[in-house]
Design a protein around this motif. Structure first.
Motif, PDB file in Angstrom:
ATOM      1  N   ARG A  83       0.858  -1.184   0.000  1.00  0.00           N
ATOM      2  CA  ARG A  83       0.000   0.000   0.000  1.00  0.00           C
ATOM      3  C   ARG A  83       0.895   1.235   0.000  1.00  0.00           C
ATOM      4  NH1 ARG A  83      -5.133   1.416   0.635  1.00  0.00           N
ATOM      5  NH2 ARG A  83      -5.735  -0.722   1.125  1.00  0.00           N
ATOM      6  N   ILE A  84       0.649   2.117  -0.957  1.00  0.00           N
ATOM      7  CA  ILE A  84       1.418   3.358  -1.068  1.00  0.00           C
ATOM      8  C   ILE A  84       0.642   4.446  -0.348  1.00  0.00           C
ATOM      9  CG2 ILE A  84       2.465   4.999  -2.693  1.00  0.00           C
ATOM     10  CD1 ILE A  84       3.480   2.055  -2.849  1.00  0.00           C
ATOM     11  N   THR A  85       1.308   5.129   0.583  1.00  0.00           N
ATOM     12  CA  THR A  85       0.593   6.085   1.413  1.00  0.00           C
ATOM     13  C   THR A  85       1.523   7.228   1.822  1.00  0.00           C
ATOM     14  OG1 THR A  85      -0.742   6.261   3.434  1.00  0.00           O
ATOM     15  CG2 THR A  85       0.918   4.517   3.430  1.00  0.00           C
ATOM     16  N   GLY A  86       1.131   7.982   2.849  1.00  0.00           N
ATOM     17  CA  GLY A  86       1.952   9.119   3.279  1.00  0.00           C
ATOM     18  C   GLY A  86       1.464   9.579   4.637  1.00  0.00           C
ATOM     19  N   GLY A  87       1.577  10.866   4.896  1.00  0.00           N
ATOM     20  CA  GLY A  87       1.509  12.060   4.111  1.00  0.00           C
ATOM     21  C   GLY A  87       0.575  11.915   2.909  1.00  0.00           C
ATOM     22  N   GLU A  88       0.732  12.804   1.988  1.00  0.00           N
ATOM     23  CA  GLU A  88      -0.102  12.685   0.791  1.00  0.00           C
ATOM     24  C   GLU A  88       0.762  12.140  -0.352  1.00  0.00           C
ATOM     25  OE1 GLU A  88      -3.154  12.475  -0.050  1.00  0.00           O
ATOM     26  OE2 GLU A  88      -2.492  12.264  -2.116  1.00  0.00           O
ATOM     27  N   PRO A  89       0.527  10.876  -0.759  1.00  0.00           N
ATOM     28  CA  PRO A  89       1.411  10.256  -1.745  1.00  0.00           C
ATOM     29  C   PRO A  89       1.390  10.956  -3.113  1.00  0.00           C
ATOM     30  CG  PRO A  89      -0.482   8.848  -1.271  1.00  0.00           C
ATOM     31  CD  PRO A  89      -0.507   9.939  -0.267  1.00  0.00           C
ATOM     32  N   LEU A  90       0.251  11.583  -3.458  1.00  0.00           N
ATOM     33  CA  LEU A  90       0.199  12.202  -4.790  1.00  0.00           C
ATOM     34  C   LEU A  90       1.003  13.513  -4.847  1.00  0.00           C
ATOM     35  CD1 LEU A  90      -3.463  11.444  -5.963  1.00  0.00           C
ATOM     36  CD2 LEU A  90      -1.355  10.153  -6.344  1.00  0.00           C
ATOM     37  N   LEU A  91       1.569  13.924  -3.707  1.00  0.00           N
ATOM     38  CA  LEU A  91       2.496  15.067  -3.739  1.00  0.00           C
ATOM     39  C   LEU A  91       3.887  14.631  -4.184  1.00  0.00           C
ATOM     40  CD1 LEU A  91       1.727  17.065  -0.435  1.00  0.00           C
ATOM     41  CD2 LEU A  91       1.118  17.695  -2.780  1.00  0.00           C
ATOM     42  N   ARG A  92       4.128  13.337  -4.213  1.00  0.00           N
ATOM     43  CA  ARG A  92       5.458  12.850  -4.611  1.00  0.00           C
ATOM     44  C   ARG A  92       5.567  12.927  -6.142  1.00  0.00           C
ATOM     45  NH1 ARG A  92       9.886   9.484  -2.220  1.00  0.00           N
ATOM     46  NH2 ARG A  92      11.363   9.695  -3.905  1.00  0.00           N
ATOM     47  N   PRO A  93       6.537  13.719  -6.637  1.00  0.00           N
ATOM     48  CA  PRO A  93       6.648  13.870  -8.084  1.00  0.00           C
ATOM     49  C   PRO A  93       6.843  12.524  -8.782  1.00  0.00           C
ATOM     50  CG  PRO A  93       8.049  15.460  -6.952  1.00  0.00           C
ATOM     51  CD  PRO A  93       7.531  14.515  -5.904  1.00  0.00           C
ATOM     52  N   ASN A  94       6.200  12.361  -9.923  1.00  0.00           N
ATOM     53  CA  ASN A  94       6.314  11.175 -10.788  1.00  0.00           C
ATOM     54  C   ASN A  94       5.939   9.864 -10.087  1.00  0.00           C
ATOM     55  OD1 ASN A  94       7.403  12.904 -12.800  1.00  0.00           O
ATOM     56  ND2 ASN A  94       9.366  12.815 -11.708  1.00  0.00           N
ATOM     57  N   LEU A  95       4.976   9.916  -9.177  1.00  0.00           N
ATOM     58  CA  LEU A  95       4.617   8.707  -8.433  1.00  0.00           C
ATOM     59  C   LEU A  95       4.225   7.546  -9.357  1.00  0.00           C
ATOM     60  CD1 LEU A  95       4.215   7.544  -5.541  1.00  0.00           C
ATOM     61  CD2 LEU A  95       1.786   8.041  -5.834  1.00  0.00           C
ATOM     62  N   SER A  96       3.594   7.886 -10.485  1.00  0.00           N
ATOM     63  CA  SER A  96       3.150   6.806 -11.391  1.00  0.00           C
ATOM     64  C   SER A  96       4.329   5.959 -11.862  1.00  0.00           C
ATOM     65  CB  SER A  96       2.427   7.382 -12.604  1.00  0.00           C
ATOM     66  OG  SER A  96       1.341   8.130 -12.171  1.00  0.00           O
ATOM     67  N   ASP A  97       5.515   6.567 -11.998  1.00  0.00           N
ATOM     68  CA  ASP A  97       6.682   5.778 -12.420  1.00  0.00           C
ATOM     69  C   ASP A  97       6.979   4.691 -11.385  1.00  0.00           C
ATOM     70  OD1 ASP A  97       6.864   7.485 -14.525  1.00  0.00           O
ATOM     71  OD2 ASP A  97       8.580   8.626 -13.771  1.00  0.00           O
ATOM     72  N   LEU A  98       6.910   5.078 -10.101  1.00  0.00           N
ATOM     73  CA  LEU A  98       7.161   4.086  -9.039  1.00  0.00           C
ATOM     74  C   LEU A  98       6.075   3.013  -9.063  1.00  0.00           C
ATOM     75  CD1 LEU A  98       8.712   3.212  -6.437  1.00  0.00           C
ATOM     76  CD2 LEU A  98       7.046   4.558  -5.146  1.00  0.00           C
ATOM     77  N   ILE A  99       4.818   3.431  -9.216  1.00  0.00           N
ATOM     78  CA  ILE A  99       3.712   2.458  -9.252  1.00  0.00           C
ATOM     79  C   ILE A  99       3.951   1.460 -10.388  1.00  0.00           C
ATOM     80  CG2 ILE A  99       1.205   2.175  -9.636  1.00  0.00           C
ATOM     81  CD1 ILE A  99       1.549   3.653  -7.087  1.00  0.00           C
ATOM     82  N   GLY A 100       4.365   1.972 -11.542  1.00  0.00           N
ATOM     83  CA  GLY A 100       4.619   1.102 -12.691  1.00  0.00           C
ATOM     84  C   GLY A 100       5.666   0.054 -12.352  1.00  0.00           C
ATOM     85  N   ASP A 101       6.752   0.475 -11.707  1.00  0.00           N
ATOM     86  CA  ASP A 101       7.805  -0.483 -11.355  1.00  0.00           C
ATOM     87  C   ASP A 101       7.321  -1.480 -10.296  1.00  0.00           C
ATOM     88  OD1 ASP A 101       9.559   0.665 -13.122  1.00  0.00           O
ATOM     89  OD2 ASP A 101      10.491   1.976 -11.626  1.00  0.00           O
ATOM     90  N   LEU A 102       6.564  -0.997  -9.308  1.00  0.00           N
ATOM     91  CA  LEU A 102       6.118  -1.893  -8.235  1.00  0.00           C
ATOM     92  C   LEU A 102       5.095  -2.906  -8.727  1.00  0.00           C
ATOM     93  CD1 LEU A 102       5.723   0.645  -5.259  1.00  0.00           C
ATOM     94  CD2 LEU A 102       7.517  -1.075  -5.541  1.00  0.00           C
ATOM     95  N   THR A 103       4.208  -2.480  -9.644  1.00  0.00           N
ATOM     96  CA  THR A 103       3.183  -3.414 -10.111  1.00  0.00           C
ATOM     97  C   THR A 103       3.798  -4.556 -10.908  1.00  0.00           C
ATOM     98  OG1 THR A 103       2.735  -1.944 -11.952  1.00  0.00           O
ATOM     99  CG2 THR A 103       1.170  -1.875 -10.158  1.00  0.00           C
ATOM    100  N   SER A 104       5.008  -4.310 -11.450  1.00  0.00           N
ATOM    101  CA  SER A 104       5.583  -5.418 -12.227  1.00  0.00           C
ATOM    102  C   SER A 104       6.541  -6.282 -11.394  1.00  0.00           C
ATOM    103  CB  SER A 104       6.269  -4.877 -13.485  1.00  0.00           C
ATOM    104  OG  SER A 104       7.045  -3.761 -13.168  1.00  0.00           O
TER     105      SER A 104
END
Ligand SMILES: C[S@@+](CC[C@H](N)C(=O)[O-])C[C@H]1O[C@@H](n2cnc3c(N)ncnc32)[C@H](O)[C@@H]1O
Ligand code: SF4
Length: 350
Positions: free
Chosen positions: A82-103
């Motif tokens: 689970r990706i969380t925070g703080g507010e995780p969508l404040l982290r720049p380019n979060l989708s790149d990390l999600i892409g790597d983690l999902t694979s």
């Protein structure tokens, strides 16, 4: 003798357990200690003010470090992130990390918890990166109560718009997290349910918890889930559906009229430490074995000093095998619970 008797079925191979027999299964990763809200129950404005010292960006784990740690945690037994925070969508380019983690091989499920303010902007790219489902926090639909519970930031319309974008992007299921505080938002909860009933979106009510040391927790503000469930049942009858798997935090209920599901997370009135299989890492790479922990183990130091994956795995296994945390079960009997210097929730993630 039948040779198959010597074969241990895969389902019986268990991840190493902690000192109380609980396996490690979930990892919550705080990718950002900052937030664009100041919910008084989490990051009260008087503490998290303009000159509060948040982590510098080089103190936070970068994406390569997060990915590497996630891979090692998978070897330790983790199957769900689970990706969380703080507010995780404040982290720049979060989708790149999600892409790597999902694979990552071995990860069966990945989820994200957000306050929804930036979701309209990012829902489509998160889905394209491989995220399938999302949890959005929304405590009320009443604008005045919302302002009180977000510390004066954001608005109901923006969060609902974010949820709509998530729905259109195909993120499913969408879950709503609603912290319940007596006399603050509990009189607005039937309206919230009426809004989401029948839409497939699942509202989960969370008992207000004594996380961290700065939210001035007052047990009188906790509405026990049983009381809330009775109030809801009087308006729309509900039936318990049980938990889907050992360690699931929400107790699920179905509306008898078929209008869907709601959940209750009752860590204060019905603690579920006995089944807790959640590990957490803070934005700067400390490993915590409980939401109410007073200390973590630094993994960033060894990571940056060149530790191998095997060495990191040994550290993680060592901490997990000694784990005895069960704070929520002990809370009521601990005279000094309020005096404990517990880690803040924005730092390790909810
Ligand atoms: C710490 S937030 C982080 C993610 C994101 N900022 C959000 O609000 O969804 C994760 C979850 O913890 C919940 N939370 C924070 N403080 C809490 C408290 N004192 N008691 C119960 N839940 C809390 C929030 O409502 C949210 O659903
Ligand atoms: S609950 Fe989420 S949105 Fe509210 S202050 Fe904490 S991290 Fe921010």
């Amino acid at each position: 003798m039948d040779p198959r008797e010597n074969i241990v079925p895969l389902t019986r191979v268990r991840a190493p357990s902690d000192a109380l027999g609980r396996p490690i299964h979930d990892l919550r990763i705080s990718v950002m200690d900052r937030c664009n809200f100041r919910c008084p129950y989490c990051m009260p404005r008087e503490t998290f003010h303009e000159s509060y010292r948040f982590l510098k960006s080089n103190e936070r784990l970068d994406f390569a470090e997060l990915l590497r740690l996630a891979r090692v945690f998978v070897r330790a037994g983790v199957k769900k992130l689970r990706i969380t925070g703080g507010e995780p969508l404040l982290r720049p380019n979060l989708s790149d990390l999600i892409g790597d983690l999902t694979s990552l091989p071995g990860i069966e499920d990945i989820a994200l918890t957000t306050n929804g303010m930036l979701l309209a902007k990012y829902a489509t790219e998160l889905k394209a990166a491989g995220l399938t489902r999302i949890t959005v926090s929304l405590d009320t639909l009443d604008p005045g109560v919302f302002a009180q519970m977000s510390g004066g930031f954001g608005g109901v319309a923006e969060v609902l718009d974010g949820i709509e974008h998530a729905r259109r992007a195909g993120l499913a299921p969408i879950k709503i997290n609603t912290v319940v505080q007596r006399g603050v938002n509990d009189h607005t909860l039937l309206d919230l349910i009426a809004h989401f009933r029948g839409t497939g979106i699942i509202v989960r009510f969370i008992e207000y918890m004594d996380v961290g040391t700065r939210n001035h927790w007052n047990p009188a503000l906790v509405v026990p889930s049983r009381e809330l469930a009775a109030r809801i049942h009087a308006r729309w009858p509900i039936v318990p559906r049980g938990r889907d798997y050992r360690g699931e935090v929400a107790e699920r209920h179905l509306f008898e009229d078929g209008a869907g599901e709601i959940g209750f997370i009752s860590s204060v009135s019905q603690p579920f430490c006995g089944d807790c299989s959640r590990a957490r890492i803070s934005s700067d790479g400390s490993f915590y074995t409980c939401l109410f922990a007073t200390q973590g183990m630094d993994l960033r130091g060894p990571l940056r000093a060149g530790a191998t994956d095997d060495e990191l795995l040994e550290l993680i296994r060592g901490v997990w095998s000694g784990r005895r945390d069960r704070y929520s079960e002990l809370r009521a009997s601990m005279r000094d619970a309020a005096a404990l210097h517990k880690v803040e929730m924005n730092y390790i993630g909810g």
